[in-house]
Each structure stands twice: as structure tokens, then as C-alpha cells.
Scaffold this active site. Structure first.
Site, PDB file in Angstrom:
ATOM      1  N   ASP A  81       0.831  -1.201   0.000  1.00  0.00           N
ATOM      2  CA  ASP A  81       0.000   0.000   0.000  1.00  0.00           C
ATOM      3  C   ASP A  81       0.866   1.252   0.000  1.00  0.00           C
ATOM      4  O   ASP A  81       2.024   1.229   0.420  1.00  0.00           O
ATOM      5  CB  ASP A  81      -0.956   0.016   1.194  1.00  0.00           C
ATOM      6  N   GLU A 140       0.013  -1.506   5.742  1.00  0.00           N
ATOM      7  CA  GLU A 140       1.029  -1.076   6.703  1.00  0.00           C
ATOM      8  C   GLU A 140       0.928   0.410   6.998  1.00  0.00           C
ATOM      9  O   GLU A 140       1.219   0.853   8.126  1.00  0.00           O
ATOM     10  CB  GLU A 140       2.428  -1.420   6.171  1.00  0.00           C
TER      11      GLU A 140
END
Length: 389
Positions: A81, A140
Site C-alpha cells: 500500500d 502497513e
């Protein structure tokens, strides 16, 4: 997509070209599915045993294994991400190469690291007696649902490298953080009625003065060999309803960066003590402090086997060995808490993460890949006692 086996630079470009903004941070962000599917396809073509599972609805982790099951294991962990792109000074998804750099959101944080770890594992596939586990995870940048899910599924290794951007320095420790809300309570009244009104915002200022003293006088006395001192800052403040009204409530949102050994409970007590000291200055003072979120710091001994193995791999790759602390929080803390010694090492510069201009130096991707390749060869062949001091 066809990418030559072990071509880290080509894989980095391909990953950067996929928009994987975290929807928990960016409303409407597409999440990780498209980039996860791309990576899973490449790794399958490279000979990995690949599986995908959702860490959150529609947001998968990629777990890929290569080598011989039953031998020594090494995990390479990285997140797929990225954060938002507002204010960027160049196209976020072109992976444009200018000079010696690849530009794009995620180029430094941390798709180049993901590419390097995957390429390194592919290059050693036929030469190791153990197994390399690739964990390319979701979320994350928000609450680390990807690595939390990985751990909950029981995926383990004897050690891990989190390929966050370190400019090829070994980073065995990083800071944690605690988010805490302090709310002060006043009494609403007409702005002319000083005799009735109680100003919650001014009372919040008394708390901030105490926190300023804490940061200036107390926190510098605490030190970690790699990370230095902890810190505290006020991130956001809200309160008041109008210019001619005493504010009945004010909330200050605070971030406290923690070093190993400091806990959310310790931080809560610090803030409560600050409120108590502020309250001694005003008889009508009232406040409460509440921890809203926390991530623990991470700390692996500088002479731990995985640190010494990476030290050796850097030396054999003719790279300078630098051992430093990382200021940013990473999933290494979660892996360590689960019993997997995890340290950070990868291409890219954390100073460029989330920035208006984000790039990675092309040569650094290849250099990181060579070091990780050497590490995997050593770790999955040699008994762990070889690096004990």
C-alpha cells in the site's frame, strides 16, 4: 506481465505503475488488490509457490515461498500500500526514469524494496537448502492489518528482513508511538461573562505548557543507543463554538514517539501527571486523557544472528556496513513481538516517503538485491551459530 526472472528494477517499475493507495487513508483509494495480483503473477512465473489471502475485505496479502521446505527459513517482508498523492510535483504512477532515478508514489516507500526482496529470492532458488518466504502485505500505512493477518495465520520464519527504505543501512531498531487525546472541560457562557465562563482552550494551553516542559527537560534524559531520545508533539487541536462564547470543551491530539522500554501505560501516566500539574494552577480545571492507538517500538540486538548475517552479506558485496536506528515505525515491531527477529534494510530513502517528490536510485535497487541474495544464500545454508558472538 512478463519480467525476466530476478529483474528487480523491471519489477519495481511495474509495481510503481499500479495505484495502490490505502483506502483507509485516502477515500476512494483502490487498495492493494491490483498490485497484489500483478506481483502474484510474476512470482508464479518465477517459480514461487504463491498464495493470496485477504487481510481486509478485497485487500490481499501475497505469500510466496521458494526453496526447500523443512530447512532454515528467512522471511522478506514489505508492504504494497501507499499513501495519497496530493501535492506531488510529478506523475505518481508513470514510474518515469529521469537520470539515475525512478520517480513515483511508492518508489522509495517501498515498492523498490519489495522488488529487491522478490528478485533476490528468485535468484537463489536452486542454491539454498532452506526456504525464503516472501510476505508482501496490505495496510502497513494505516494499522498494519496485513502483517497482523500474516501472524494470525501462523506464518513464521527464523528471522526476517523488512525491506523498508534505509539507503542500505542495517536498522535493527525503530521508534514506536502512542496517540493520545486530552480533553479539557470548561463552561459555556457569553463572552462578556468572565464571572460565569470557564475557558477550556486556555486550560488546554496549561496542559500544553506542561508537555513542553516534559519534552524539553525530561525526555532528553532518556536515550537509546541507536534511536536517541523519545519525543512528544501536539498534532491537532479543536474547540470552541463562536467568538463571543466561552468554549466548554477543547481536545488536543498528541503523538508521543517512544523508545524501547516505554509503554502506552507509561505515556498515559505521563499525560495524566501533566494534567494534574496543570490542574493545580486553576481550581475549576477538569481534563481527561485517553490513548486512542499505539504501536510498540522494535529492538533487535546489534549482535543478533540476523544482524551479523546481514553485516557479512554487505561485506561480501563490497558495501559499506552502517548500523543505524530508524525513526519511522514499521511492521518489524509486529514480527518481533511474534517471536521473529526482524530488522530493516532496503533501497530508497525514508526522507522521501510520503513526499511531494518521491524517487529511488536505480543502482540502489540492484545493490540491495545483491546483498539480500547473498544473505539468503548464507542464512538458508549455514547454522545460526555461525554468527553468534
Amino acid at each position: 506481465m512478463s519480467i525476466a526472472v530476478g529483474d528487480a528494477v523491471a519489477l519495481a517499475r511495474a509495481l510503481v505503475r499500479v495505484d495502490s493507495r490505502n483506502p483507509s487513508l485516502v477515500p476512494g483509494g483502490p487498495g492493494e488488490r491490483a498490485v497484489a495480483e500483478l506481483l502474484a503473477g510474476v512470482l508464479t512465473a518465477w517459480g514461487f509457490r504463491v498464495e493470496m489471502h485477504d487481510a481486509l475485505a478485497g485487500r490481499p496479502n501475497v505469500v510466496a515461498r521458494i526453496g526447500k521446505p523443512g530447512g532454515r527459513t528467512l522471511m522478506f517482508n514489505g508492504h504494497l500500500d501507499v499513501v495519497g498523492v496530493e501535492g506531488m510535483t510529478h506523475a505518481p504512477w508513470d514510474a518515469a526514469e529521469w537520470g539515475d532515478r525512478i520517480y513515483g508514489r511508492g518508489s522509495s516507500d517501498m515498492k523498490s524494496g519489495v522488488a529487491a526482496m522478490c528478485a533476490a529470492a528468485a535468484r537463489v532458488a536452486g542454491e539454498i537448502d532452506g526456504e525464503v518466504i516472501i510476505a508482501a502485505v496490505a495496510d502497513e500505512e494505516y494499522e498494519s492489518a496485513g502483517t497482523r493477518s500474516l501472524i494470525e495465520r501462523g506464518i513464521r520464519a527464523e528471522a526476517a528482513i523488512v525491506t523498508e527504505p534505509t539507503r542500505l543501512a542495517i536498522m535493527p531498531a525503530h521508534l514506536g508511538f502512542v496517540w493520545i487525546d486530552v480533553t479539557t472541560h470548561g463552561r459555556a457562557a457569553h463572552g462578556s461573562r468572565w464571572d460565569l465562563g470557564v475557558d477550556a482552550i486556555r486550560h488546554a494551553g496549561l496542559v500544553l505548557a506542561e508537555l513542553d516542559r516534559l519534552d524539553a527537560e525530561e525526555l532528553p534524559k532518556r536515550r537509546h543507543a541507536l534511536l536517541g531520545r523519545p519525543s512528544i508533539h501536539a498534532s491537532m487541536i479543536s474547540g470552541g463554538t463562536g467568538m463571543s462564547t466561552y468554549p466548554d470543551k477543547c481536545t488536543v491530539r498528541i503523538e508521543r514517539r517512544t523508545i524501547p522500554g516505554e509503554t502506552p501505560e507509561l505515556v498515559q501516566h505521563e499525560i495524566e501527571d501533566a494534567c494534574e500539574r496543570a490542574g493545580k494552577r486553576r481550581p475549576n480545571f477538569r481534563a481527561e486523557a485517553r490513548v486512542t492507538f499505539a504501536q510498540e517500538p522494535s529492538d533487535v540486538a546489534v549482535d543478533a544472528p540476523i544482524v551479523m548475517a546481514l553485516h557479512s552479506a554487505l561485506g561480501e558485496s563490497n558495501e559499506e556496513v552502517r548500523v543505524q536506528g530508524m525513526t519511522a515505525w514499521t511492521d518489524a515491531a509486529l514480527l518481533n513481538a511474534a517471536g521473529i527477529p526482524a530488522i530493516c534494510f532496503g533501497p530508497g530513502d525514508i526522507g522521501l516517503a510520503h513526499a511531494a517528490e518521491e524517487y529511488v536510485i536505480v543502482e540502489e535497487i540492484e545493490r540491495a538485491t545483491r546483498v539480500l541474495e547473498r544473505l539468503a544464500l548464507q542464512w538458508c545454508r549455514t547454522p545460526v551459530t555461525a554468527w553468534r558472538s
